[in-house]
Design a protein around this motif. Structure first.
Motif, mmCIF file in Angstrom:
data_model
loop_
_atom_site.group_PDB
_atom_site.id
_atom_site.type_symbol
_atom_site.label_atom_id
_atom_site.label_comp_id
_atom_site.label_asym_id
_atom_site.label_seq_id
_atom_site.Cartn_x
_atom_site.Cartn_y
_atom_site.Cartn_z
ATOM 1 N N ASN A 19 24.797 -14.741 24.498
ATOM 2 C CA ASN A 19 23.777 -15.738 24.179
ATOM 3 C C ASN A 19 23.312 -16.460 25.444
ATOM 4 N N SER A 20 22.049 -16.266 25.794
ATOM 5 C CA SER A 20 21.529 -16.878 27.023
ATOM 6 C C SER A 20 21.450 -18.401 26.931
ATOM 7 N N LYS A 21 21.546 -18.948 25.715
ATOM 8 C CA LYS A 21 21.487 -20.400 25.522
ATOM 9 C C LYS A 21 22.834 -21.072 25.824
ATOM 10 N N THR A 23 26.513 -21.554 28.156
ATOM 11 C CA THR A 23 27.001 -21.491 29.537
ATOM 12 C C THR A 23 28.251 -20.617 29.572
ATOM 13 N N VAL A 24 28.686 -20.276 30.768
ATOM 14 C CA VAL A 24 29.908 -19.492 30.901
ATOM 15 C C VAL A 24 31.082 -20.290 30.326
ATOM 16 N N ALA A 25 31.074 -21.603 30.558
ATOM 17 C CA ALA A 25 32.141 -22.464 30.034
ATOM 18 C C ALA A 25 32.167 -22.429 28.511
ATOM 19 N N GLN A 26 31.000 -22.272 27.892
ATOM 20 C CA GLN A 26 30.940 -22.223 26.426
ATOM 21 C C GLN A 26 31.279 -20.839 25.889
ATOM 22 N N GLY A 27 31.394 -19.866 26.777
ATOM 23 C CA GLY A 27 31.833 -18.553 26.328
ATOM 24 C C GLY A 27 30.924 -17.380 26.630
ATOM 25 N N ARG A 28 29.818 -17.616 27.367
ATOM 26 C CA ARG A 28 28.956 -16.483 27.695
ATOM 27 C C ARG A 28 29.684 -15.592 28.686
ATOM 28 N N ARG A 29 29.575 -14.281 28.502
ATOM 29 C CA ARG A 29 30.325 -13.352 29.341
ATOM 30 C C ARG A 29 29.451 -12.525 30.280
ATOM 31 N N ALA A 33 20.369 -13.807 33.023
ATOM 32 C CA ALA A 33 19.235 -12.893 33.168
ATOM 33 C C ALA A 33 19.336 -11.716 32.196
ATOM 34 N N LYS A 34 20.569 -11.280 31.944
ATOM 35 C CA LYS A 34 20.750 -10.114 31.075
ATOM 36 C C LYS A 34 21.023 -10.507 29.626
ATOM 37 N N ALA A 35 21.385 -11.760 29.386
ATOM 38 C CA ALA A 35 21.719 -12.206 28.031
ATOM 39 C C ALA A 35 20.452 -12.372 27.192
ATOM 40 N N CYS A 36 20.633 -12.522 25.864
ATOM 41 C CA CYS A 36 19.474 -12.707 24.995
ATOM 42 C C CYS A 36 19.650 -14.011 24.212
ATOM 43 N N GLU A 37 18.571 -14.478 23.625
ATOM 44 C CA GLU A 37 18.590 -15.768 22.954
ATOM 45 C C GLU A 37 19.188 -15.678 21.549
ATOM 46 N N LEU A 95 29.157 -2.592 26.911
ATOM 47 C CA LEU A 95 28.675 -2.738 25.538
ATOM 48 C C LEU A 95 27.853 -4.014 25.395
ATOM 49 N N MET A 96 28.367 -5.125 25.929
ATOM 50 C CA MET A 96 27.650 -6.407 25.819
ATOM 51 C C MET A 96 26.293 -6.331 26.500
ATOM 52 N N LEU A 97 26.248 -5.689 27.663
ATOM 53 C CA LEU A 97 24.982 -5.564 28.385
ATOM 54 C C LEU A 97 23.989 -4.709 27.598
ATOM 55 N N GLN A 98 24.481 -3.634 26.994
ATOM 56 C CA GLN A 98 23.623 -2.761 26.188
ATOM 57 C C GLN A 98 23.066 -3.516 24.986
ATOM 58 N N ILE A 99 23.947 -4.227 24.278
ATOM 59 C CA ILE A 99 23.524 -4.960 23.082
ATOM 60 C C ILE A 99 22.506 -6.033 23.456
ATOM 61 N N ALA A 100 22.803 -6.775 24.527
ATOM 62 C CA ALA A 100 21.901 -7.854 24.945
ATOM 63 C C ALA A 100 20.516 -7.306 25.280
ATOM 64 N N GLU A 101 20.484 -6.067 25.768
ATOM 65 C CA GLU A 101 19.209 -5.449 26.101
ATOM 66 C C GLU A 101 18.458 -5.053 24.827
ATOM 67 N N LEU A 102 19.210 -4.643 23.812
ATOM 68 C CA LEU A 102 18.594 -4.151 22.576
ATOM 69 C C LEU A 102 18.172 -5.257 21.618
ATOM 70 N N VAL A 103 18.928 -6.359 21.573
ATOM 71 C CA VAL A 103 18.642 -7.405 20.585
ATOM 72 C C VAL A 103 17.187 -7.904 20.628
ATOM 73 N N PRO A 104 16.634 -8.203 21.818
ATOM 74 C CA PRO A 104 15.243 -8.685 21.816
ATOM 75 C C PRO A 104 14.257 -7.676 21.223
ATOM 76 N N LYS A 105 14.621 -6.380 21.250
ATOM 77 C CA LYS A 105 13.734 -5.354 20.689
ATOM 78 C C LYS A 105 14.018 -5.130 19.201
ATOM 79 N N HIS A 106 14.964 -5.876 18.643
ATOM 80 C CA HIS A 106 15.384 -5.706 17.248
ATOM 81 C C HIS A 106 14.194 -5.863 16.306
ATOM 82 N N HIS A 107 14.120 -4.985 15.306
ATOM 83 C CA HIS A 107 12.960 -5.009 14.402
ATOM 84 C C HIS A 107 12.789 -6.347 13.687
ATOM 85 N N GLY A 108 13.867 -7.063 13.433
ATOM 86 C CA GLY A 108 13.766 -8.368 12.780
ATOM 87 C C GLY A 108 13.215 -9.435 13.719
ATOM 88 N N ARG A 109 13.352 -9.181 15.030
ATOM 89 C CA ARG A 109 12.935 -10.143 16.042
ATOM 90 C C ARG A 109 11.479 -10.007 16.418
#
Length: 134
Positions: A19-21, A23-29, A33-37, A95-109
């Motif tokens: 989740n790009s929203k 921080t690393v302290a909150q758990g972003r891995r 730049a590569k994360a998604c909203e 896996l996380m990088l792949q998913i983060a790349e795909l989520v913005p292209k998700h049909h629901g999005r």
């Protein structure tokens, strides 16, 4: 127990990890730049499906650092014999990088984002106007 059913050993992906929203302290891995909203478990599950990876969505589970974040996805990266389910994805990070790349292209999005971008423009203009007055 059969390997396909023993999901306790599967990799766990919390939506917060990508989740790009957050921080690393909150758990972003991964990097912002590569994360998604605000990814959802459903979107992550769909991405795993697209990547031909077995997955299980656990909606009753919560992220330990933020228990308001409900849901996580278990993903099988390696089979019992150690072979990769998807040769392109060997690690959780990949896996996380792949998913983060795909989520913005998700049909629901793709449908939602068009309406969001137009409604976003409204409040930001009024905020800028408020700053000028001061």
């Amino acid at each position: 127990m059969d390997g396909m059913l023993n999901i306790k050993k599967w990799a766990v992906i919390y939506p917060i990890y990508i989740n790009s929203k957050k921080t690393v302290a909150q758990g972003r891995r991964i990097s912002v730049a590569k994360a998604c909203e605000n990814p959802t478990c459903i979107e992550i599950g769909d991405c795993c499906n697209y990547l031909k990876l077995p997955f299980a969505i656990e909606l009753d589970k919560a992220y330990p650092r933020d228990f308001m974040q409900r849901g996580r996805v278990r993903v099988l990266l390696k089979r019992e014999d150690g072979s990769l389910c998807n040769p392109a994805i060997g690690t959780k990070k990949q896996l996380m990088l792949q998913i983060a790349e795909l989520v913005p292209k998700h049909h629901g999005r793709t449908k939602k984002q068009e309406s969001v971008s137009t409604s976003d423009a409204g409040p930001s203009k009024s905020r800028k106007g408020g700053k000028k007055k001061k």
